[in-house]
Design an enzyme around this catalytic site. Structure first.
Site, PDB file in Angstrom:
ATOM      1  N   ARG A 172       0.875  -1.090  -0.157  1.00  0.00           N
ATOM      2  CA  ARG A 172       0.085  -0.055  -0.080  1.00  0.00           C
ATOM      3  C   ARG A 172       1.064   1.399   0.004  1.00  0.00           C
ATOM      4  O   ARG A 172       2.018   1.265   0.461  1.00  0.00           O
ATOM      5  CB  ARG A 172      -0.678   0.010   1.058  1.00  0.00           C
ATOM      6  N   LYS A 198      -2.212  -1.858   7.971  1.00  0.00           N
ATOM      7  CA  LYS A 198      -3.428  -1.276   8.667  1.00  0.00           C
ATOM      8  C   LYS A 198      -3.503  -1.924  10.072  1.00  0.00           C
ATOM      9  O   LYS A 198      -3.203  -3.014  10.249  1.00  0.00           O
ATOM     10  CB  LYS A 198      -4.567  -1.769   8.082  1.00  0.00           C
ATOM     11  N   HIS A 204      -2.061   2.423  -5.668  1.00  0.00           N
ATOM     12  CA  HIS A 204      -2.812   1.115  -5.409  1.00  0.00           C
ATOM     13  C   HIS A 204      -2.646   0.326  -6.624  1.00  0.00           C
ATOM     14  O   HIS A 204      -3.029  -0.969  -6.623  1.00  0.00           O
ATOM     15  CB  HIS A 204      -3.913   1.378  -5.115  1.00  0.00           C
ATOM     16  N   ARG A 209      -0.003  -2.516  -6.740  1.00  0.00           N
ATOM     17  CA  ARG A 209      -0.385  -3.290  -5.854  1.00  0.00           C
ATOM     18  C   ARG A 209      -1.419  -4.488  -6.380  1.00  0.00           C
ATOM     19  O   ARG A 209      -1.198  -5.609  -6.263  1.00  0.00           O
ATOM     20  CB  ARG A 209      -1.184  -2.799  -4.547  1.00  0.00           C
ATOM     21  N   HIS A 241      -3.989  -8.993   3.676  1.00  0.00           N
ATOM     22  CA  HIS A 241      -5.542  -9.052   3.724  1.00  0.00           C
ATOM     23  C   HIS A 241      -5.953  -9.927   5.086  1.00  0.00           C
ATOM     24  O   HIS A 241      -5.513 -11.006   5.097  1.00  0.00           O
ATOM     25  CB  HIS A 241      -6.054  -9.651   2.696  1.00  0.00           C
ATOM     26  N   TYR A 300      -9.486 -10.934  -6.946  1.00  0.00           N
ATOM     27  CA  TYR A 300      -8.412 -11.017  -7.954  1.00  0.00           C
ATOM     28  C   TYR A 300      -8.885 -12.206  -9.079  1.00  0.00           C
ATOM     29  O   TYR A 300      -8.465 -12.260 -10.011  1.00  0.00           O
ATOM     30  CB  TYR A 300      -7.100 -11.031  -7.350  1.00  0.00           C
TER      31      TYR A 300
END
Length: 298
Positions: free
Chosen positions: A148, A172, A244, A247, A270, A279
């Site tokens: 990110r 995150k 992004h 990524r 994730h 994806y």
């Protein structure tokens, strides 16, 4: 309870109880502030405890005239979280958004770049300027490690474990993960460090920050966006791309080359495999490969 105090308590809850990042907390708080602004502009006197579904619905109708369905859905989700907190803390007995439905939206598939487009963008970097080597190293790291933009600008020299083939990434909620880093990415980072970074007048507090601006300070997220937009314009790329996008491309290209979703999930950081599964929707041929390779009736 007044809105101001409720919002302050909510911020603490998001930070301490849920461990969210500052960016995430700011977004949640902004949703509630939009509601407060609406109430003030329409002289509606109500508190977080007494506000009802009708008033919330009135606010949603007002917002729907100004934003698209996706933004509207995100706002409803943010408000629902705020009132769930009030119910959790026994300030309210119910959530006024329980019966309010979010607008139906299709799942947005992320834009991606082909390998050829990534090569063209990186080749467009002007290496005659000092920031050129830095920019090449940054884009190679974005794409090579699937980071990110916030993870890139916060990357530390002490996070680099090149001998082991990994970098430590803080994602995150300050959650850390180790991501493999390939030789070519290591090479460009080392070139930047030895030829450019070592000659900068590094400001106090940024000695361990890997990617620096010309003044020896940490780069901003906005600067990374600007660098990428300018490169896209330079090669006349018609796609709307951002950091992004690199990524997304990292994950998509791994999937196309038969990497398993669980490994991609770990590298991207994730929490849920469901997020990574988007994806699969980008490349249906992967599903065909899986069936052909693993189905017993093949």
């Amino acid at each position: 309870m007044e809105w101001k105090s409720a919002l302050k308590d909510y911020q603490l809850y998001l930070k301490i109880e849920r461990g969210l990042s500052k960016n995430s907390i700011d977004n949640y708080v902004l949703d509630v502030k939009k509601l407060i602004t609406f109430l003030e502009e329409h002289t509606i006197s109500t508190s977080p405890i007494s506000i009802n579904s009708e008033t919330i619905q009135q606010f949603i109708y007002h917002v729907a005239k100004q934003v698209n369905a996706r933004s509207q859905s995100r706002l409803i989700s943010g408000l629902r979280s705020f009132f769930n907190y009030l119910v959790f803390e026994d300030y309210r007995s119910n959530n006024p958004l329980e019966l309010i439905e979010s607008p139906k939206i299709g799942r947005k598939l992320p834009d991606t770049l082909s390998e050829e487009e990534i090569d063209r963008i990186i080749k467009a970097i002007d290496l005659s300027k000092p920031e050129g080597e830095r920019n090449r190293a940054m884009l190679e790291t974005l794409y090579g490690c699937g980071l990110r933009v916030s993870e890139l600008v916060n990357l530390k020299i002490s996070d680099l474990f090149f001998d082991e083939g990994f970098i430590k990434v803080t994602g995150k909620g300050d959650k850390q993960r180790f991501v493999p880093i390939i030789d070519i990415t290591q090479k460009y980072i080392n070139i930047y460090r030895s030829e450019i970074r070592n000659h900068l007048n590094i400001q106090a507090g940024f000695e361990d920050t890997l990617f620096l601006n010309r003044r020896g300070k940490q780069l901003t997220r906005a600067m990374i966006f600007t660098i990428i937009k300018q490169l896209a314009e330079k090669i006349n790329l018609k796609k709307n791309i951002s950091p992004h996008t690199f990524r997304h491309s990292f994950a998509t290209h791994l999937l196309q080359n038969d990497a398993d979703l669980r490994s991609i999930q770990l590298m991207l950081g994730h929490e849920s495999i469901t997020t990574t599964e988007i994806y699969v929707h980008l490349d249906k041929s992967h599903l065909i490969k899986v069936v052909e390779k693993y189905h017993p009736r093949k």
